[in-house]
Design a protein around this motif. Structure first.
Motif, PDB file in Angstrom:
ATOM      1  N   PHE A  83       0.831  -1.204   0.000  1.00  0.00           N
ATOM      2  CA  PHE A  83       0.000   0.000   0.000  1.00  0.00           C
ATOM      3  C   PHE A  83       0.866   1.256   0.000  1.00  0.00           C
ATOM      4  N   TYR A  84       2.011   1.205   0.665  1.00  0.00           N
ATOM      5  CA  TYR A  84       2.941   2.329   0.585  1.00  0.00           C
ATOM      6  C   TYR A  84       3.327   2.578  -0.864  1.00  0.00           C
ATOM      7  N   GLY A  85       3.672   1.498  -1.558  1.00  0.00           N
ATOM      8  CA  GLY A  85       4.131   1.619  -2.936  1.00  0.00           C
ATOM      9  C   GLY A  85       3.072   2.202  -3.856  1.00  0.00           C
ATOM     10  N   VAL A  86       1.835   1.745  -3.693  1.00  0.00           N
ATOM     11  CA  VAL A  86       0.740   2.240  -4.532  1.00  0.00           C
ATOM     12  C   VAL A  86       0.556   3.746  -4.335  1.00  0.00           C
ATOM     13  N   SER A  87       0.640   4.207  -3.087  1.00  0.00           N
ATOM     14  CA  SER A  87       0.418   5.626  -2.811  1.00  0.00           C
ATOM     15  C   SER A  87       1.571   6.504  -3.280  1.00  0.00           C
ATOM     16  N   MET A  88       2.736   5.891  -3.578  1.00  0.00           N
ATOM     17  CA  MET A  88       3.892   6.668  -4.022  1.00  0.00           C
ATOM     18  C   MET A  88       4.112   6.606  -5.528  1.00  0.00           C
ATOM     19  N   LEU A  89       3.211   5.987  -6.262  1.00  0.00           N
ATOM     20  CA  LEU A  89       3.383   5.842  -7.709  1.00  0.00           C
ATOM     21  C   LEU A  89       3.583   7.179  -8.408  1.00  0.00           C
ATOM     22  N   GLU A  90       2.760   8.155  -8.093  1.00  0.00           N
ATOM     23  CA  GLU A  90       2.856   9.449  -8.762  1.00  0.00           C
ATOM     24  C   GLU A  90       4.131  10.192  -8.392  1.00  0.00           C
ATOM     25  N   LYS A  91       4.522  10.143  -7.128  1.00  0.00           N
ATOM     26  CA  LYS A  91       5.714  10.858  -6.679  1.00  0.00           C
ATOM     27  C   LYS A  91       6.980  10.292  -7.304  1.00  0.00           C
ATOM     28  N   TYR A  92       7.034   8.979  -7.486  1.00  0.00           N
ATOM     29  CA  TYR A  92       8.239   8.333  -8.008  1.00  0.00           C
ATOM     30  C   TYR A  92       8.194   8.112  -9.520  1.00  0.00           C
ATOM     31  N   ARG A  93       7.089   8.474 -10.161  1.00  0.00           N
ATOM     32  CA  ARG A  93       6.907   8.152 -11.578  1.00  0.00           C
ATOM     33  C   ARG A  93       7.999   8.764 -12.455  1.00  0.00           C
ATOM     34  N   GLU A  94       8.379  10.012 -12.199  1.00  0.00           N
ATOM     35  CA  GLU A  94       9.330  10.713 -13.063  1.00  0.00           C
ATOM     36  C   GLU A  94      10.791  10.421 -12.719  1.00  0.00           C
ATOM     37  N   MET A  95      11.032   9.663 -11.662  1.00  0.00           N
ATOM     38  CA  MET A  95      12.405   9.322 -11.297  1.00  0.00           C
ATOM     39  C   MET A  95      12.924   8.239 -12.238  1.00  0.00           C
ATOM     40  N   ARG A  96      14.229   8.210 -12.436  1.00  0.00           N
ATOM     41  CA  ARG A  96      14.816   7.266 -13.388  1.00  0.00           C
ATOM     42  C   ARG A  96      16.035   6.582 -12.782  1.00  0.00           C
ATOM     43  N   LEU A 114       8.116  10.479   5.909  1.00  0.00           N
ATOM     44  CA  LEU A 114       8.813  11.710   5.533  1.00  0.00           C
ATOM     45  C   LEU A 114       8.571  12.101   4.081  1.00  0.00           C
ATOM     46  N   VAL A 115       8.235  11.159   3.226  1.00  0.00           N
ATOM     47  CA  VAL A 115       8.117  11.467   1.802  1.00  0.00           C
ATOM     48  C   VAL A 115       6.681  11.490   1.292  1.00  0.00           C
ATOM     49  N   CYS A 116       5.755  10.798   1.981  1.00  0.00           N
ATOM     50  CA  CYS A 116       4.407  10.687   1.421  1.00  0.00           C
ATOM     51  C   CYS A 116       3.693  12.030   1.383  1.00  0.00           C
ATOM     52  N   GLY A 117       3.904  12.852   2.393  1.00  0.00           N
ATOM     53  CA  GLY A 117       3.246  14.159   2.412  1.00  0.00           C
ATOM     54  C   GLY A 117       4.232  15.297   2.371  1.00  0.00           C
ATOM     55  N   ALA A 118       5.367  15.078   1.732  1.00  0.00           N
ATOM     56  CA  ALA A 118       6.429  16.087   1.721  1.00  0.00           C
ATOM     57  C   ALA A 118       6.017  17.325   0.922  1.00  0.00           C
ATOM     58  N   ASN A 119       6.203  18.482   1.537  1.00  0.00           N
ATOM     59  CA  ASN A 119       6.003  19.769   0.855  1.00  0.00           C
ATOM     60  C   ASN A 119       7.334  20.505   0.896  1.00  0.00           C
ATOM     61  N   VAL A 120       8.215  20.152  -0.008  1.00  0.00           N
ATOM     62  CA  VAL A 120       9.578  20.680   0.035  1.00  0.00           C
ATOM     63  C   VAL A 120       9.610  22.106  -0.509  1.00  0.00           C
ATOM     64  N   PRO A 121      10.524  22.938  -0.025  1.00  0.00           N
ATOM     65  CA  PRO A 121      10.661  24.310  -0.539  1.00  0.00           C
ATOM     66  C   PRO A 121      11.031  24.314  -2.026  1.00  0.00           C
ATOM     67  N   ASP A 125      15.509  20.197  -4.440  1.00  0.00           N
ATOM     68  CA  ASP A 125      15.199  19.226  -5.488  1.00  0.00           C
ATOM     69  C   ASP A 125      14.382  18.091  -4.876  1.00  0.00           C
ATOM     70  N   GLU A 126      13.111  18.034  -5.222  1.00  0.00           N
ATOM     71  CA  GLU A 126      12.204  17.086  -4.585  1.00  0.00           C
ATOM     72  C   GLU A 126      12.611  15.637  -4.824  1.00  0.00           C
ATOM     73  N   LYS A 127      13.016  15.297  -6.042  1.00  0.00           N
ATOM     74  CA  LYS A 127      13.374  13.913  -6.357  1.00  0.00           C
ATOM     75  C   LYS A 127      14.622  13.482  -5.586  1.00  0.00           C
ATOM     76  N   TRP A 128      15.601  14.370  -5.512  1.00  0.00           N
ATOM     77  CA  TRP A 128      16.800  14.049  -4.745  1.00  0.00           C
ATOM     78  C   TRP A 128      16.489  14.003  -3.250  1.00  0.00           C
ATOM     79  N   TYR A 129      15.512  14.768  -2.811  1.00  0.00           N
ATOM     80  CA  TYR A 129      15.096  14.712  -1.406  1.00  0.00           C
ATOM     81  C   TYR A 129      14.622  13.314  -1.046  1.00  0.00           C
ATOM     82  N   TYR A 130      13.813  12.707  -1.931  1.00  0.00           N
ATOM     83  CA  TYR A 130      13.334  11.347  -1.682  1.00  0.00           C
ATOM     84  C   TYR A 130      14.506  10.373  -1.514  1.00  0.00           C
ATOM     85  N   VAL A 131      15.482  10.491  -2.402  1.00  0.00           N
ATOM     86  CA  VAL A 131      16.614   9.570  -2.384  1.00  0.00           C
ATOM     87  C   VAL A 131      17.505   9.810  -1.167  1.00  0.00           C
TER      88      VAL A 131
END
Length: 232
Positions: A83-96, A114-121, A125-131
């Motif tokens: 269920f974690y993975g399903v909810s993160m599909l959109e956030k991780y979609r553009e990562m490569r 920390l990442v599911c509801g992240a509102n980064v400044p 870099d949001e994608k690098w924040y996840y990593v």
């Protein structure tokens, strides 16, 4: 990736660091208590990296459980990650590439919070924040596991009650998320369904039906919850 992204990620990971080092030490001590060296702690925390499952894995290793039993236990303990993975599909979609693969692998409970509801400044870099958050959290866990196993093989410890530390961390995360929002419909829903399934199915079999029911109820009530959140 820039310095602000690194600093922001580190700041956000500090609460997890405090918990993961302590929990990793607990895991390392339990593993050492079963006669395994600190190299096993490092290997498990690097390749498996699933906190609650690693605690369970200590018992499985000690009891000589079969591969089938281990696979079924892994599915039951980690079913929530589906269920974690399903909810993160959109956030991780553009990562490569490596970033996407590693972010998927390292999506633990605490990292998810920390990442599911992240509102980064905007300057982060949001994608690098996840990593980076994922990587920092795993480093804390690996270090704690190594330290615990090293101390466990060097000093004498009474390991009774150490495995409760993972439960304590889940309670802390729940309280933080409760205090972080004004409406508590998802939290109350999860509590009621979890208690009901625990009473109905027992402690060994309640996890999977609990997750399925929670997902179904929250999906059905998604629009009402979103309207309530906007109203608040």
């Amino acid at each position: 990736m820039n310095q602000k992204t690194i600093k922001y990620s580190f700041t956000k990971s500090l609460p997890v660091m405090a918990g993961y080092i302590v929990l990793g030490i607990g895991f390392g001590i339990l593993l050492a208590d079963k006669g395994y060296s600190f190299w096993w702690a490092i290997l498990m925390s690097t390749a498996v990296y699933a906190g609650s499952l690693q605690y369970v894995g200590v018992g499985l290793l000690g009891s000589g459980a079969s591969l089938l039993s281990t696979a079924l236990m892994t599915l039951m303990v980690n079913a929530r990650h589906l269920f974690y993975g399903v909810s993160m599909l959109e956030k991780y979609r553009e990562m490569r590439g490596f970033r996407k693969l590693y972010a998927i692998f390292a999506l633990t409970d605490e990292t998810y919070s920390l990442v599911c509801g992240a509102n980064v400044p905007e300057d982060v870099d949001e994608k690098w924040y996840y990593v980076l958050v994922s990587m920092m959290n795993q480093c804390y866990w690996v270090f704690g596991s190594f330290l615990g196993a090293f101390l466990g093989n060097t000093l004498s410890f009474d390991s009774a009650g150490i495995d409760f530390s993972m439960t304590a961390l889940f309670v802390v995360i729940f309280v933080e998320q409760w205090e972080g929002v004004e409406h508590h419909i998802p939290a109350v829903t999860g509590l009621i369904i979890s208690i009901g399934c625990l009473l109905l199915f027992g402690a060994e079999y309640f996890l999977i039906p609990t997750m399925l029911l929670i997902a179904a109820v929250l999906l059905a009530a998604k629009k009402q919850i979103e309207r309530r959140a906007k109203h608040d």
